[in-house]
Scaffold this active site. Structure first.
Site, PDB file in Angstrom:
ATOM      1  N   GLU A  83      43.053   7.121  42.404  1.00 27.56           N
ATOM      2  CA  GLU A  83      43.475   8.431  41.685  1.00 27.56           C
ATOM      3  C   GLU A  83      42.372   9.569  41.856  1.00 27.56           C
ATOM      4  O   GLU A  83      42.744  10.867  42.233  1.00 27.56           O
ATOM      5  CB  GLU A  83      43.807   8.243  40.226  1.00 27.56           C
TER       6      GLU A  83
ATOM      7  N   THR B  39      49.006  17.074  42.348  1.00 31.89           N
ATOM      8  CA  THR B  39      48.835  16.989  40.866  1.00 31.89           C
ATOM      9  C   THR B  39      47.486  17.868  40.821  1.00 31.89           C
ATOM     10  O   THR B  39      47.394  18.246  39.632  1.00 31.89           O
ATOM     11  CB  THR B  39      48.237  15.504  40.999  1.00 31.89           C
TER      12      THR B  39
END
Ligand code: HSE
Length: 309
Positions: free
Chosen positions: A129, A182
Site C-alpha cells: 500500500e 487513493t
C-alpha cells in the site's frame, strides 16, 4: 514446492464508520498472484494480466515490494518470478493494490514454509500500500488477508480484530468507470474536524461494532453513517446522492463510499432486496449515461486470502 498461486479478495475499506481502521472482504472478486522460485536473489515481475498501467519494475510493484519486505525480515532471499492476474480495476476504490499485496504475502509465506502467522502478513502487505498509494494503511489488506469484517487499530497483530458477521447480508458494489487515485482522494480530506462531529462519529462506530455482536440489524443500519469523509469525497462521485437515495428507498440497510472511491456500496438483507437495490442503482446510472460495473457478494467469514495452486 517451488511454485504457488494465491488469491486475495477485493475489499470495502472504511465501511462508513471507520476511516483507515475498518474493512470488509468481498468474497469472489479479487486478484491472483503466481510465484515461482527462480534460483536467484532477485524478484522479477514476469507478467501482469489486466493491469497494463501497473509497474513491472520490482522496486515499484506492490507484490515484489511486499515479498522483498518479507525476505528482509527473514534474512533469506529466495527470489521469485511473479505473475499477476488482476480481477478488477485499479483506481476503483475496491482495494486493488491491497488484493495483489495480500495475495503476494500469502503466497510467498506458503512458498517458504509459513514462517509468519496470517496477522503478521498484514504488516508486510501494508508495504505494498505504501508503494502503491503513499500510505501504509491496513484497512484493505487486513480484511483481504483475514476475510470478513476486520477492525485494524494498529499494525500490532494483537490489535487486529476479526469481527462477527450478521447472517443473510449482501454487499452490492457499483464501480462508476472513472478512476480516482487513493493518494489524490486522501489529499482532499480536511485535517481539522469539529470535535462534536468526531464525538458523534465515535458513538456511531461503537454502535456499529455492538450491532455485529448483538445481531441487531436496526442498530447496524442506523449506525452506518459517515459524518466525516462522505461529505468531502462524495463530491467526486457522479450521481452519488441519487444512488444513495435510490438504495435507501429500496430497503438498503446502508450506503456509502468504498475506500477512497469512486466505487460505492449498499448493504442489503436477503437476495430479493439485493436484486432490487442493484436494479435501482443501475436505473440511476443508466439515466445519467454512466458506464458502470456492478458486483453482489454475500458477507461471509473465512473469505480472505487462500492458495489456489
Ligand atoms: N482508508 C483508505 C482511504 C482506503 O480511505 O483512503 C483506501 O485505500
Amino acid at each position: 514446492m517451488n511454485s504457488t498461486k494465491a488469491f486475495a479478495p477485493a475489499t470495502i475499506a472504511n465501511f462508513n464508520v471507520g476511516y483507515d481502521v475498518l474493512g470488509l472482504s468481498l468474497n469472489g472478486i479479487g486478484d491472483e498472484v503466481e510465484l515461482t522460485i527462480n534460483g536467484t536473489e532477485e524478484n522479477r515481475i514476469i507478467h501482469i494480466k489486466n493491469g497494463a498501467e501497473l509497474p513491472m519494475e520490482s522496486e515499484k510493484n506492490c507484490c515484489s515490494v511486499v515479498i522483498r519486505a518479507m525476505q528482509e525480515n527473514l534474512g533469506e532471499f529466495r527470489g521469485v518470478d511473479i505473475s499477476i492476474l488482476k480481477g478488477f480495476d485499479s483506481g476503483s476504490g475496491l482495494g486493488s493494490s491491497s488484493a495483489s499485496s495480500a495475495a503476494a504475502a500469502f503466497g510467498y509465506n506458503s512458498l517458504v514454509g509459513n514462517p509468519f502467522g496470517k496477522k503478521e502478513l498484514i504488516v508486510f502487505a501494508a508495504e505494498g500500500e505504501r508503494i502503491a498509494c503513499g500510505s501504509a494503511h491496513i484497512d484493505n489488506v487486513a480484511p483481504s488477508i483475514l476475510g470478513g469484517f476486520v477492525l485494524a487499530n494498529s499494525n500490532d497483530p494483537n490489535n487486529i480484530i476479526e469481527l462477527p458477521i450478521i447472517d443473510n447480508l449482501f454487499a452490492v458494489t457499483l464501480f462508476p468507470k472513472i478512476k480516482i487515485n487513493t493518494s489524490d482522494s486522501r489529499k482532499i480530506l480536511k485535517k481539522n474536524i469539529p470535535l462534536e462531529t468526531v464525538s458523534r462519529q465515535i458513538g456511531l462506530m461503537g454502535a456499529f461494532i455492538s450491532s455485529l455482536y448483538d445481531n441487531n440489524l436496526e442498530r447496524f443500519s442506523y449506525s452506518m453513517q459517515d459524518l466525516i469523509i462522505e461529505p468531502m469525497r462524495s463530491l467526486l462521485i457522479p450521481q452519488f446522492n441519487e444512488m444513495k437515495a435510490a438504495s435507501l428507498k429500496h430497503n438498503a440497510l446502508a450506503f456509502g463510499i468504498s475506500g477512497s472511491g469512486p466505487s460505492v456500496f449498499a448493504i442489503t438483507e436477503g437476495i430479493e432486496n439485493t436484486n432490487q437495490v442493484l436494479m435501482a442503482l443501475k436505473e440511476v446510472c443508466d439515466a445519467a449515461n454512466l458506464e458502470t460495473q456492478t458486483y453482489t457478494n454475500a458477507l461471509i467469514k473465512n473469505s480472505g486470502a487462500r492458495l489456489i495452486k
